[in-house]
Design a protein around this motif. Sequence first.
Motif, PDB file in Angstrom:
ATOM      1  N   VAL A   1       1.817  90.042 102.211  1.00  0.00           N
ATOM      2  CA  VAL A   1       1.507  89.754 100.806  1.00  0.00           C
ATOM      3  C   VAL A   1       1.414  88.252 100.545  1.00  0.00           C
ATOM      4  O   VAL A   1       0.428  87.763  99.978  1.00  0.00           O
ATOM      5  N   MET A   2       2.430  87.485 100.951  1.00  0.00           N
ATOM      6  CA  MET A   2       2.413  86.056 100.660  1.00  0.00           C
ATOM      7  C   MET A   2       1.309  85.328 101.418  1.00  0.00           C
ATOM      8  O   MET A   2       0.774  84.326 100.935  1.00  0.00           O
ATOM      9  N   GLU A   3       0.945  85.824 102.584  1.00  0.00           N
ATOM     10  CA  GLU A   3      -0.178  85.236 103.308  1.00  0.00           C
ATOM     11  C   GLU A   3      -1.474  85.478 102.537  1.00  0.00           C
ATOM     12  O   GLU A   3      -2.337  84.600 102.443  1.00  0.00           O
ATOM     13  N   ASP A   4      -1.610  86.674 101.974  1.00  0.00           N
ATOM     14  CA  ASP A   4      -2.792  86.984 101.177  1.00  0.00           C
ATOM     15  C   ASP A   4      -2.824  86.131  99.907  1.00  0.00           C
ATOM     16  O   ASP A   4      -3.898  85.696  99.467  1.00  0.00           O
ATOM     17  N   ILE A   5      -1.655  85.901  99.337  1.00  0.00           N
ATOM     18  CA  ILE A   5      -1.553  85.027  98.159  1.00  0.00           C
ATOM     19  C   ILE A   5      -2.106  83.640  98.492  1.00  0.00           C
ATOM     20  O   ILE A   5      -2.879  83.047  97.726  1.00  0.00           O
ATOM     21  N   LYS A   6      -1.725  83.115  99.651  1.00  0.00           N
ATOM     22  CA  LYS A   6      -2.201  81.789 100.066  1.00  0.00           C
ATOM     23  C   LYS A   6      -3.704  81.795 100.301  1.00  0.00           C
ATOM     24  O   LYS A   6      -4.410  80.852  99.932  1.00  0.00           O
ATOM     25  N   ARG A   7      -4.205  82.850 100.935  1.00  0.00           N
ATOM     26  CA  ARG A   7      -5.643  82.935 101.198  1.00  0.00           C
ATOM     27  C   ARG A   7      -6.450  82.927  99.910  1.00  0.00           C
ATOM     28  O   ARG A   7      -7.574  82.434  99.872  1.00  0.00           O
ATOM     29  N   LYS A   8      -5.869  83.474  98.864  1.00  0.00           N
ATOM     30  CA  LYS A   8      -6.558  83.537  97.578  1.00  0.00           C
ATOM     31  C   LYS A   8      -6.303  82.295  96.722  1.00  0.00           C
ATOM     32  O   LYS A   8      -6.744  82.222  95.575  1.00  0.00           O
ATOM     33  N   GLY A   9      -5.565  81.325  97.265  1.00  0.00           N
ATOM     34  CA  GLY A   9      -5.324  80.081  96.543  1.00  0.00           C
ATOM     35  C   GLY A   9      -4.379  80.214  95.371  1.00  0.00           C
ATOM     36  O   GLY A   9      -4.478  79.469  94.395  1.00  0.00           O
ATOM     37  N   LEU A  10      -3.426  81.150  95.468  1.00  0.00           N
ATOM     38  CA  LEU A  10      -2.510  81.408  94.361  1.00  0.00           C
ATOM     39  C   LEU A  10      -1.092  80.929  94.637  1.00  0.00           C
ATOM     40  O   LEU A  10      -0.186  81.175  93.842  1.00  0.00           O
TER      41      LEU A  10
ATOM     42  N   GLN B   1      -9.701  98.889  97.027  1.00  0.00           N
ATOM     43  CA  GLN B   1     -10.640  98.157  97.870  1.00  0.00           C
ATOM     44  C   GLN B   1     -10.179  96.722  98.065  1.00  0.00           C
ATOM     45  O   GLN B   1      -9.632  96.105  97.150  1.00  0.00           O
ATOM     46  N   ASP B   2     -10.423  96.197  99.284  1.00  0.00           N
ATOM     47  CA  ASP B   2     -10.082  94.805  99.542  1.00  0.00           C
ATOM     48  C   ASP B   2     -11.249  93.906  99.153  1.00  0.00           C
ATOM     49  O   ASP B   2     -12.224  94.350  98.530  1.00  0.00           O
ATOM     50  N   ASP B   3     -11.173  92.626  99.520  1.00  0.00           N
ATOM     51  CA  ASP B   3     -12.212  91.662  99.135  1.00  0.00           C
ATOM     52  C   ASP B   3     -13.576  91.986  99.734  1.00  0.00           C
ATOM     53  O   ASP B   3     -14.605  91.498  99.261  1.00  0.00           O
ATOM     54  N   HIS B   4     -13.591  92.790 100.796  1.00  0.00           N
ATOM     55  CA  HIS B   4     -14.848  93.131 101.467  1.00  0.00           C
ATOM     56  C   HIS B   4     -15.372  94.506 101.057  1.00  0.00           C
ATOM     57  O   HIS B   4     -16.319  95.015 101.651  1.00  0.00           O
ATOM     58  N   GLY B   5     -14.736  95.112 100.058  1.00  0.00           N
ATOM     59  CA  GLY B   5     -15.181  96.415  99.585  1.00  0.00           C
ATOM     60  C   GLY B   5     -14.723  97.572 100.442  1.00  0.00           C
ATOM     61  O   GLY B   5     -15.183  98.707 100.271  1.00  0.00           O
ATOM     62  N   ILE B   6     -13.815  97.311 101.380  1.00  0.00           N
ATOM     63  CA  ILE B   6     -13.301  98.359 102.253  1.00  0.00           C
ATOM     64  C   ILE B   6     -12.104  99.029 101.576  1.00  0.00           C
ATOM     65  O   ILE B   6     -11.218  98.357 101.045  1.00  0.00           O
ATOM     66  N   THR B   7     -12.090 100.357 101.588  1.00  0.00           N
ATOM     67  CA  THR B   7     -11.025 101.106 100.926  1.00  0.00           C
ATOM     68  C   THR B   7      -9.797 101.219 101.819  1.00  0.00           C
ATOM     69  O   THR B   7      -9.898 101.546 102.999  1.00  0.00           O
ATOM     70  N   HIS B   8      -8.642 100.931 101.256  1.00  0.00           N
ATOM     71  CA  HIS B   8      -7.365 101.033 101.956  1.00  0.00           C
ATOM     72  C   HIS B   8      -6.367 101.756 101.057  1.00  0.00           C
ATOM     73  O   HIS B   8      -6.542 101.831  99.846  1.00  0.00           O
ATOM     74  N   GLU B   9      -5.311 102.270 101.689  1.00  0.00           N
ATOM     75  CA  GLU B   9      -4.171 102.710 100.904  1.00  0.00           C
ATOM     76  C   GLU B   9      -3.528 101.469 100.288  1.00  0.00           C
ATOM     77  O   GLU B   9      -3.413 100.431 100.943  1.00  0.00           O
ATOM     78  N   ALA B  10      -3.136 101.553  99.032  1.00  0.00           N
ATOM     79  CA  ALA B  10      -2.528 100.408  98.355  1.00  0.00           C
ATOM     80  C   ALA B  10      -1.135 100.774  97.864  1.00  0.00           C
ATOM     81  O   ALA B  10      -0.856 101.931  97.556  1.00  0.00           O
ATOM     82  N   PHE B  11      -0.264  99.776  97.814  1.00  0.00           N
ATOM     83  CA  PHE B  11       1.089  99.985  97.313  1.00  0.00           C
ATOM     84  C   PHE B  11       1.382  98.948  96.237  1.00  0.00           C
ATOM     85  O   PHE B  11       0.679  97.941  96.099  1.00  0.00           O
ATOM     86  N   LEU B  12       2.428  99.187  95.474  1.00  0.00           N
ATOM     87  CA  LEU B  12       2.777  98.311  94.362  1.00  0.00           C
ATOM     88  C   LEU B  12       3.604  97.118  94.833  1.00  0.00           C
ATOM     89  O   LEU B  12       4.443  97.239  95.720  1.00  0.00           O
ATOM     90  N   VAL B  13       3.340  95.979  94.208  1.00  0.00           N
ATOM     91  CA  VAL B  13       4.066  94.744  94.508  1.00  0.00           C
ATOM     92  C   VAL B  13       4.403  94.048  93.199  1.00  0.00           C
ATOM     93  O   VAL B  13       3.557  93.949  92.303  1.00  0.00           O
ATOM     94  N   ASP B  14       5.639  93.577  93.077  1.00  0.00           N
ATOM     95  CA  ASP B  14       6.037  92.752  91.935  1.00  0.00           C
ATOM     96  C   ASP B  14       5.919  91.286  92.340  1.00  0.00           C
ATOM     97  O   ASP B  14       6.516  90.861  93.338  1.00  0.00           O
TER      98      ASP B  14
END
Length: 211
Positions: A73-82, A102-115
């Motif tokens: 999650v935090m790595e993805d946060i950094k990739r998105k400049g947040l 869907q992720d940034d490339h339009g690929i469908t994944h299972e998703a979970f909740l994050v605070d």
Amino acid sequence: MTRLFSSGNSGETVLFGGPEPNRRSLSGPSKADMPKEQPTISAVSGPGFSAGDSAPIRLHTVRIWFPHNGVQVMEDIKRKGLEDVVFDAIALQEIGAQHQAQDDHGITHEAFLVDLAVLEVGISRVLGKYEITKFDPLSDDDPIILHQPVEDLDSKKALCYQHLHSKYLQEYAKRCKLGKVLGYEIHNVLKDWYKERLEDICNRFKKLGYC
């Protein structure tokens, strides 16, 4: 009032309404858990903030759907400049339901909740990068509550609150332990966020008649 029911896992039983051996009560981190305050995170900068700002800085909780895409999650946060507005992330996949996203490339994944612990000035940026939830966190429609393996709604809430409280305590302890190893301590702003979250969960638990 004491209520006893199974959480769904064999051999695992959850007891509410009275003291349990080797189990902490629903309360915030103790003074022993909270290290002496020595902020090490640099002063917050970015849109809306300057060295002369005197208003207290406060983190807000933003709940998102995060896709299982093989990235932390935090790595993805950094990739998105947040990373300048998101101070921490609590992944809740062990507690609640999942759904398709869907992720940034339009690929469908299972998703979970994050605070996420987010500065107010960054909330709109975060919501622009992730799928927002269509329910109020910890409301009767929250899938984490509805996912709990018991029948009545109050019992679902109680079990959810206990799991969520334990999760936050565990994550806080991890941050403290890592800080000791690396020689720094958690910033006061983040400490306050954890304290507020734990107090809110505990208060909700008490309103159900427990504690």
